[in-house]
Design a protein around this motif. Sequence first.
Motif, short mmCIF file in Angstrom:
data_model
loop_
_atom_site.label_atom_id
_atom_site.label_comp_id
_atom_site.label_asym_id
_atom_site.label_seq_id
_atom_site.Cartn_x
_atom_site.Cartn_y
_atom_site.Cartn_z
N THR A 83 0.81 -1.22 0.00
CA THR A 83 0.00 0.00 0.00
C THR A 83 0.85 1.28 0.00
N GLU A 129 9.71 -11.66 10.76
CA GLU A 129 8.83 -12.22 11.78
C GLU A 129 9.36 -13.58 12.18
N MET A 178 5.96 -16.35 6.82
CA MET A 178 7.29 -16.40 6.22
C MET A 178 7.95 -15.03 6.36
N PHE A 194 7.36 -13.43 1.81
CA PHE A 194 6.08 -14.00 1.41
C PHE A 194 5.56 -13.18 0.24
N ASN A 222 -2.56 -7.84 -4.35
CA ASN A 222 -2.92 -6.60 -3.67
C ASN A 222 -3.80 -5.73 -4.56
N VAL A 223 -4.89 -5.23 -4.02
CA VAL A 223 -5.71 -4.31 -4.79
C VAL A 223 -5.88 -3.00 -4.02
N ARG A 247 -6.55 -4.28 13.09
CA ARG A 247 -5.50 -4.31 12.07
C ARG A 247 -4.17 -3.82 12.63
N LEU A 270 -1.64 -2.27 11.01
CA LEU A 270 -1.00 -1.11 10.38
C LEU A 270 -1.85 0.11 10.72
N TYR A 290 -5.39 2.72 8.80
CA TYR A 290 -6.80 2.42 8.52
C TYR A 290 -7.78 3.35 9.22
N LEU A 299 -6.37 -14.77 5.51
CA LEU A 299 -6.03 -15.07 4.11
C LEU A 299 -5.91 -13.78 3.32
N ALA A 307 -6.67 -9.44 3.88
CA ALA A 307 -6.98 -8.45 4.90
C ALA A 307 -6.77 -7.05 4.36
N GLY A 321 -8.55 -0.94 0.07
CA GLY A 321 -7.88 -2.04 -0.63
C GLY A 321 -7.64 -3.22 0.28
N PHE A 322 -6.95 -4.22 -0.25
CA PHE A 322 -6.56 -5.36 0.59
C PHE A 322 -5.31 -6.03 0.04
N GLY A 373 -3.68 -10.05 -0.03
CA GLY A 373 -4.02 -11.46 0.24
C GLY A 373 -2.75 -12.29 0.19
N GLY A 374 -2.53 -13.11 1.20
CA GLY A 374 -1.32 -13.94 1.27
C GLY A 374 -1.39 -15.07 0.25
P1 HAM Z 1 -1.55 -7.30 6.22
O1 HAM Z 1 -2.69 -7.69 7.10
O2 HAM Z 1 -0.29 -6.92 6.89
O3 HAM Z 1 -2.07 -6.09 5.33
O4 HAM Z 1 -1.24 -8.45 5.20
C1 HAM Z 1 -2.23 -8.94 4.31
C2 HAM Z 1 -2.12 -10.45 4.16
O5 HAM Z 1 -0.79 -10.82 3.80
C3 HAM Z 1 -2.38 -11.24 5.43
O6 HAM Z 1 -3.76 -11.42 5.65
C4 HAM Z 1 -1.70 -12.56 5.11
O7 HAM Z 1 -2.52 -13.37 4.28
C5 HAM Z 1 -0.50 -12.11 4.31
N1 HAM Z 1 0.71 -12.04 5.18
C6 HAM Z 1 1.09 -11.02 5.97
N2 HAM Z 1 2.25 -11.31 6.60
C7 HAM Z 1 2.60 -12.54 6.18
C8 HAM Z 1 3.72 -13.41 6.44
N3 HAM Z 1 4.72 -13.04 7.27
N4 HAM Z 1 3.77 -14.62 5.83
C9 HAM Z 1 2.78 -15.00 4.98
N5 HAM Z 1 1.72 -14.23 4.68
C10 HAM Z 1 1.63 -13.02 5.26
C11 HAM Z 1 -1.31 -5.42 4.42
O8 HAM Z 1 -0.23 -5.79 4.04
C12 HAM Z 1 -2.01 -4.23 3.82
N6 HAM Z 1 -1.06 -3.50 2.96
C13 HAM Z 1 -3.24 -4.66 3.06
C14 HAM Z 1 -3.96 -3.53 2.41
C15 HAM Z 1 -3.95 -3.18 1.10
N7 HAM Z 1 -4.72 -2.65 3.06
C16 HAM Z 1 -5.19 -1.77 2.18
N8 HAM Z 1 -4.70 -2.07 1.00
#
Ligand code: HAM
Length: 416
Positions: A84, A114, A121, A124, A128-129, A259, A261, A264, A282, A284, A304-305, A307-308
């Motif tokens: 983002t 982490e 991971m 990872f 992203n949208v 959340r 970050l 938001y 999955l 967020a 936006g979101f 997705g892992g």
């Molecule tokens: P986030 O919740 O930090 O949000 O990460 C979004 C997704 O990335 C998580 O739900 C998970 O599926 C995946 N994820 C995060 N950390 C890890 C990790 N260490 N290993 C594997 N998968 C992981 C964001 O990153 C925001 N930028 C989302 C967003 C976009 N909000 C608005 N726009």
Amino acid sequence: MSNLQAVRGTKDYFFEEQAKFSKVVSVATEVAKLFAYQEASTPILEFSEVFKRSLGDYSDVVNKEMYSFDDRKGKSLTLRPEFTASIMRAIITNGLYNQMPMRIFSWGPLFRYERPQKGRMRQFHQINVENVGTDSPFSDAEVISLGHMVLTKLGIGNDRFSLEINSLGDKDSRQKYLGKLVEYYTKYATSLSEDSKLRLEKNPLRILDSKDAGDKKINQDAPKIHEYLNADSARHFDLVKQNLSDLGIKYNINHLMVRGLDYYNHTAFEFVTSELGAQGALIAGGRYNGLISQLGGKDYPAVGFGGGIERMAELMRHSKEPTNLVSIISLCSDAVSESYKLAHKLRESGIASMVEEGTNLSKSMKKALEREAKYALFIGEEEMASGQYKLKNLQERKEQNFTLEKLIEVVQKNEF
Ligand code: HAM
């Protein structure tokens, strides 16, 4: 430890696993197109400032998870921990304001230091949208519905995940709420976990999603944000909920979801599963009005979101796409060069093919079966002389002779 190991928290992907990974990317790309998103990519390296100014000094990501280092000129750079902030930086840098509202889809690697565990991971990947330039609650629900469609099209049924939503309100609502929250937690200050004692000073909202058992008990009676939403924020959230119901998307309201970050406001959401242990999110995301201006750009709302990819891939059951691969088996050494010519002709007609090395029939057949080829095509002296090739359908165990032209036709049309 040998240097030949992959770095802790990173992973090599081969074959089946890579196929699932690619499937997540292709399905998400296709769904994003259905929602009129356009693709963009930004560098993996950014000035550290980009993330420090966006994610919040007291967020775990900035505080302890960034891969930051000084380059040779002493500038602090960071491997992006999320999309983002980078995308917003890129909008400002490239002055894309005249293209608002804008729908941006991206995917790629991210880095967070982490503690690695199942589903978590250090390198990872996310799809992203970002829907930038609209403040409408309908766009919040639309972004959520995009995530929902990605999961559905990946074959992850809605009995395997739930959608949690919350509203963090606008600045005013949150300010009022934070006052109440601090008042509440101060009464329990000595009983809070060490982490939450610190959060009480720096970022009290984060106490709400503490995993500590003692904190969780205290959280049960904590004031709830929805009681402090002003009229605008409450209306926004009501419309998001209404629109989700109109779209047939089920949700749970989770007052404790804040959340990790800091950017938001209003809607926050997570698609969570219980199949991945502690790392259940999955997809967020949420609304983050004000981030572009916080980074020094014009003031545009956005939602936006992320997705892992690994987490979604892990939940996919079937990944193998049926192939039409033709394994070409030379029956004598004279037929080897002819086999390579045939393989080339098949490929030119859009048919995947490969020559099995060697002329030992049973070994070649074994290899063809191992690579799950659909067909074996045999070529020996007789075939070279007659121009008729024996094609065997390895799945249906039937065989027939064809001219090359006919053979290409039946394979292309899946007619044999
Ligand atoms: P986030 O919740 O930090 O949000 O990460 C979004 C997704 O990335 C998580 O739900 C998970 O599926 C995946 N994820 C995060 N950390 C890890 C990790 N260490 N290993 C594997 N998968 C992981 C964001 O990153 C925001 N930028 C989302 C967003 C976009 N909000 C608005 N726009």
